[in-house]
Structure formats: structure tokens, C-alpha cells
Write a protein that holds these residues in place. Structure first.
Motif, PDB file in Angstrom:
ATOM      1  N   TYR A 137      40.690  12.144  18.310  1.00 54.33           N
ATOM      2  CA  TYR A 137      41.889  11.369  18.601  1.00 54.33           C
ATOM      3  C   TYR A 137      42.708  11.059  17.348  1.00 54.33           C
ATOM      4  CZ  TYR A 137      40.690  10.862  23.468  1.00 54.33           C
ATOM      5  OH  TYR A 137      40.435  11.125  24.794  1.00 54.33           O
ATOM      6  N   GLY A 138      42.328  11.650  16.216  1.00 51.06           N
ATOM      7  CA  GLY A 138      43.093  11.485  14.998  1.00 51.06           C
ATOM      8  C   GLY A 138      42.767  10.244  14.189  1.00 51.06           C
ATOM      9  N   PHE A 139      41.597   9.665  14.417  1.00 53.58           N
ATOM     10  CA  PHE A 139      41.156   8.486  13.688  1.00 53.58           C
ATOM     11  C   PHE A 139      39.933   8.828  12.851  1.00 53.58           C
ATOM     12  CE2 PHE A 139      43.128   6.833  17.569  1.00 53.58           C
ATOM     13  CZ  PHE A 139      44.006   5.894  17.043  1.00 53.58           C
ATOM     14  N   ARG A 178      46.673   5.712  22.055  1.00 53.34           N
ATOM     15  CA  ARG A 178      45.698   6.742  21.669  1.00 53.34           C
ATOM     16  C   ARG A 178      44.355   6.087  21.350  1.00 53.34           C
ATOM     17  NH1 ARG A 178      48.179   8.904  17.235  1.00 53.34           N
ATOM     18  NH2 ARG A 178      46.521   8.333  15.832  1.00 53.34           N
ATOM     19  N   GLU A 179      44.396   4.933  20.698  1.00 48.53           N
ATOM     20  CA  GLU A 179      43.137   4.248  20.381  1.00 48.53           C
ATOM     21  C   GLU A 179      42.426   3.776  21.654  1.00 48.53           C
ATOM     22  OE1 GLU A 179      41.204   0.592  17.801  1.00 48.53           O
ATOM     23  OE2 GLU A 179      43.324   1.082  17.512  1.00 48.53           O
ATOM     24  N   ASP A 180      43.173   3.300  22.634  1.00 49.64           N
ATOM     25  CA  ASP A 180      42.574   2.903  23.912  1.00 49.64           C
ATOM     26  C   ASP A 180      41.882   4.082  24.579  1.00 49.64           C
ATOM     27  OD1 ASP A 180      43.501   0.286  23.659  1.00 49.64           O
ATOM     28  OD2 ASP A 180      45.274   0.627  24.911  1.00 49.64           O
ATOM     29  N   ARG A 181      42.537   5.242  24.555  1.00 48.48           N
ATOM     30  CA  ARG A 181      41.933   6.444  25.168  1.00 48.48           C
ATOM     31  C   ARG A 181      40.677   6.874  24.417  1.00 48.48           C
ATOM     32  NH1 ARG A 181      47.389   7.449  25.650  1.00 48.48           N
ATOM     33  NH2 ARG A 181      47.445   8.853  23.858  1.00 48.48           N
ATOM     34  N   MET A 182      40.707   6.748  23.086  1.00 52.20           N
ATOM     35  CA  MET A 182      39.525   7.079  22.284  1.00 52.20           C
ATOM     36  C   MET A 182      38.366   6.170  22.667  1.00 52.20           C
ATOM     37  SD  MET A 182      38.784   6.441  18.238  1.00 52.20           S
ATOM     38  CE  MET A 182      39.020   4.697  18.529  1.00 52.20           C
ATOM     39  N   ARG A 183      38.643   4.866  22.709  1.00 50.51           N
ATOM     40  CA  ARG A 183      37.592   3.908  23.054  1.00 50.51           C
ATOM     41  C   ARG A 183      37.085   4.136  24.480  1.00 50.51           C
ATOM     42  NH1 ARG A 183      36.769  -0.135  19.571  1.00 50.51           N
ATOM     43  NH2 ARG A 183      38.148  -0.246  17.761  1.00 50.51           N
ATOM     44  N   LYS A 235      35.922   4.880  10.645  1.00 49.34           N
ATOM     45  CA  LYS A 235      36.066   3.542  10.060  1.00 49.34           C
ATOM     46  C   LYS A 235      36.838   2.600  10.964  1.00 49.34           C
ATOM     47  CE  LYS A 235      35.744   5.258   5.369  1.00 49.34           C
ATOM     48  NZ  LYS A 235      36.409   5.453   4.093  1.00 49.34           N
ATOM     49  N   CYS A 236      37.667   3.128  11.841  1.00 49.19           N
ATOM     50  CA  CYS A 236      38.430   2.270  12.750  1.00 49.19           C
ATOM     51  C   CYS A 236      37.522   1.570  13.759  1.00 49.19           C
ATOM     52  CB  CYS A 236      39.512   3.067  13.472  1.00 49.19           C
ATOM     53  SG  CYS A 236      38.910   4.184  14.746  1.00 49.19           S
ATOM     54  N   LEU A 237      36.274   1.998  13.837  1.00 44.34           N
ATOM     55  CA  LEU A 237      35.319   1.414  14.780  1.00 44.34           C
ATOM     56  C   LEU A 237      34.406   0.381  14.126  1.00 44.34           C
ATOM     57  CD1 LEU A 237      34.466   4.733  16.615  1.00 44.34           C
ATOM     58  CD2 LEU A 237      35.850   2.844  17.500  1.00 44.34           C
ATOM     59  N   GLY A 238      34.754  -0.043  12.914  1.00 40.64           N
ATOM     60  CA  GLY A 238      33.920  -0.992  12.181  1.00 40.64           C
ATOM     61  C   GLY A 238      33.634  -2.267  12.948  1.00 40.64           C
ATOM     62  N   GLY A 239      34.644  -2.823  13.616  1.00 43.68           N
ATOM     63  CA  GLY A 239      34.440  -4.038  14.409  1.00 43.68           C
ATOM     64  C   GLY A 239      33.482  -3.806  15.558  1.00 43.68           C
ATOM     65  N   SER A 240      33.577  -2.649  16.180  1.00 44.73           N
ATOM     66  CA  SER A 240      32.677  -2.309  17.289  1.00 44.73           C
ATOM     67  C   SER A 240      31.242  -2.195  16.792  1.00 44.73           C
ATOM     68  CB  SER A 240      33.096  -0.989  17.935  1.00 44.73           C
ATOM     69  OG  SER A 240      34.364  -1.107  18.513  1.00 44.73           O
ATOM     70  N   LEU A 241      31.085  -1.565  15.642  1.00 42.35           N
ATOM     71  CA  LEU A 241      29.742  -1.400  15.095  1.00 42.35           C
ATOM     72  C   LEU A 241      29.155  -2.748  14.689  1.00 42.35           C
ATOM     73  CD1 LEU A 241      30.318   1.860  13.038  1.00 42.35           C
ATOM     74  CD2 LEU A 241      29.301   1.614  15.314  1.00 42.35           C
ATOM     75  N   GLN A 242      30.001  -3.663  14.242  1.00 38.31           N
ATOM     76  CA  GLN A 242      29.533  -5.019  13.929  1.00 38.31           C
ATOM     77  C   GLN A 242      29.061  -5.717  15.188  1.00 38.31           C
ATOM     78  OE1 GLN A 242      32.709  -7.015  11.836  1.00 38.31           O
ATOM     79  NE2 GLN A 242      31.264  -7.756  10.326  1.00 38.31           N
ATOM     80  N   ARG A 243      29.842  -5.604  16.272  1.00 34.57           N
ATOM     81  CA  ARG A 243      29.443  -6.225  17.547  1.00 34.57           C
ATOM     82  C   ARG A 243      28.176  -5.581  18.096  1.00 34.57           C
ATOM     83  NH1 ARG A 243      35.075  -6.056  18.045  1.00 34.57           N
ATOM     84  NH2 ARG A 243      35.068  -4.144  19.278  1.00 34.57           N
ATOM     85  N   LEU A 244      27.954  -4.325  17.767  1.00 35.23           N
ATOM     86  CA  LEU A 244      26.784  -3.579  18.241  1.00 35.23           C
ATOM     87  C   LEU A 244      25.513  -3.943  17.471  1.00 35.23           C
ATOM     88  CD1 LEU A 244      26.129  -1.316  20.267  1.00 35.23           C
ATOM     89  CD2 LEU A 244      26.625   0.315  18.463  1.00 35.23           C
ATOM     90  N   VAL A 254      25.942  -2.465  25.815  1.00 37.95           N
ATOM     91  CA  VAL A 254      26.116  -1.616  24.631  1.00 37.95           C
ATOM     92  C   VAL A 254      27.536  -1.045  24.613  1.00 37.95           C
ATOM     93  CG1 VAL A 254      25.356   0.498  23.488  1.00 37.95           C
ATOM     94  CG2 VAL A 254      23.660  -1.085  24.436  1.00 37.95           C
ATOM     95  N   ALA A 255      27.990  -0.523  25.728  1.00 35.66           N
ATOM     96  CA  ALA A 255      29.325   0.067  25.807  1.00 35.66           C
ATOM     97  C   ALA A 255      30.417  -0.967  25.550  1.00 35.66           C
ATOM     98  CB  ALA A 255      29.536   0.725  27.173  1.00 35.66           C
ATOM     99  N   SER A 256      30.185  -2.200  25.950  1.00 42.73           N
ATOM    100  CA  SER A 256      31.209  -3.237  25.782  1.00 42.73           C
ATOM    101  C   SER A 256      31.525  -3.519  24.316  1.00 42.73           C
ATOM    102  CB  SER A 256      30.786  -4.526  26.487  1.00 42.73           C
ATOM    103  OG  SER A 256      29.741  -5.181  25.778  1.00 42.73           O
ATOM    104  N   ALA A 257      30.646  -3.143  23.401  1.00 40.28           N
ATOM    105  CA  ALA A 257      30.912  -3.332  21.971  1.00 40.28           C
ATOM    106  C   ALA A 257      32.135  -2.530  21.531  1.00 40.28           C
ATOM    107  CB  ALA A 257      29.691  -2.922  21.145  1.00 40.28           C
ATOM    108  N   PHE A 258      32.484  -1.481  22.272  1.00 42.52           N
ATOM    109  CA  PHE A 258      33.614  -0.627  21.917  1.00 42.52           C
ATOM    110  C   PHE A 258      34.898  -1.029  22.636  1.00 42.52           C
ATOM    111  CE2 PHE A 258      29.910   1.744  20.723  1.00 42.52           C
ATOM    112  CZ  PHE A 258      30.275   2.260  19.499  1.00 42.52           C
ATOM    113  N   ASP A 259      34.837  -2.063  23.462  1.00 38.56           N
ATOM    114  CA  ASP A 259      36.008  -2.528  24.198  1.00 38.56           C
ATOM    115  C   ASP A 259      36.674  -3.654  23.418  1.00 38.56           C
ATOM    116  OD1 ASP A 259      37.914  -3.498  25.946  1.00 38.56           O
ATOM    117  OD2 ASP A 259      36.603  -3.338  27.706  1.00 38.56           O
ATOM    118  N   ASP A 260      37.747  -3.336  22.708  1.00 40.35           N
ATOM    119  CA  ASP A 260      38.445  -4.335  21.891  1.00 40.35           C
ATOM    120  C   ASP A 260      39.081  -5.430  22.732  1.00 40.35           C
ATOM    121  OD1 ASP A 260      37.842  -3.675  19.322  1.00 40.35           O
ATOM    122  OD2 ASP A 260      39.788  -2.790  18.845  1.00 40.35           O
TER     123      ASP A 260
END
Length: 91
Positions: free
Chosen positions: A29-31, A2-7, A34-43, A72-78
Motif C-alpha cells: 500500500y506504499g507505506f 489508503r491506510e484504512d484499506r491497508m489496515r 514503521k507506520c504500524l508502530g502504534g499498533s505494535l505497541q497495542r499488541l 489481536v486484530a483490533s490492535a491494528f484498528d486505529d
């Protein structure tokens, strides 16, 4: 997952619409956002450089920086986080 689909949806909206409300997508997606904190840091370096901006939870890439969409989009790709030499870089 589900997290992959959200991202994937967040990345798709950035690439197609040049803007996304990442919190809204996360909630769909039920999140929490805050679960995107790492992405926002990379951004953050891209935000500091003016390649994108955030207003609340709305991320936007300005017209003059559309060539940087992939970066920019790659910041959300874990799966890219912390992986060196996986493939060519956007820039």
C-alpha cells in the motif's frame, strides 16, 4: 483512505489466515512497516501473554489462542485506539 484499506487487509488476514506479514501488506500500500508502530505497541501485552507471536514481521496467532483473534486484530484498528465504551469488548 489508503491506510484504512491497508489496515483492513491486515485485520482480514489475521482473522482469515491466523497470520499476516504486516510489513509486506504495508509495502503493498506504499507505506513502511514503521507506520504500524502504534499498533505494535497495542499488541505488545498480547505478545507478552503468548496470545500471538511475531517472527520478523510475520504475526501469527497460535491454534490454542484462536478465540482471541478479534482482540489481536483490533490492535491494528486505529479507530478503536483510545475510544472507551464504543462497543462491547472482545474479552
Amino acid at each position: 483512505t489508503r491506510e484504512d484499506r491497508m489496515r483492513a487487509q491486515i485485520i482480514e488476514r489475521i482473522m482469515c489466515d491466523f497470520t499476516v506479514d504486516y510489513q509486506k501488506v504495508a509495502i503493498e500500500y506504499g507505506f513502511s512497516g514503521k507506520c504500524l508502530g502504534g499498533s505494535l505497541q497495542r499488541l505488545q501485552p498480547m505478545l507478552n501473554a503468548g496470545l500471538a507471536s511475531i517472527d520478523g514481521t510475520q504475526l501469527t496467532v497460535p491454534t490454542r489462542h484462536r478465540l482471541m483473534l478479534r482482540m489481536v486484530a483490533s490492535a491494528f484498528d486505529d479507530y478503536l485506539a483510545g475510544v472507551e465504551n464504543r462497543h462491547s469488548k472482545a474479552v
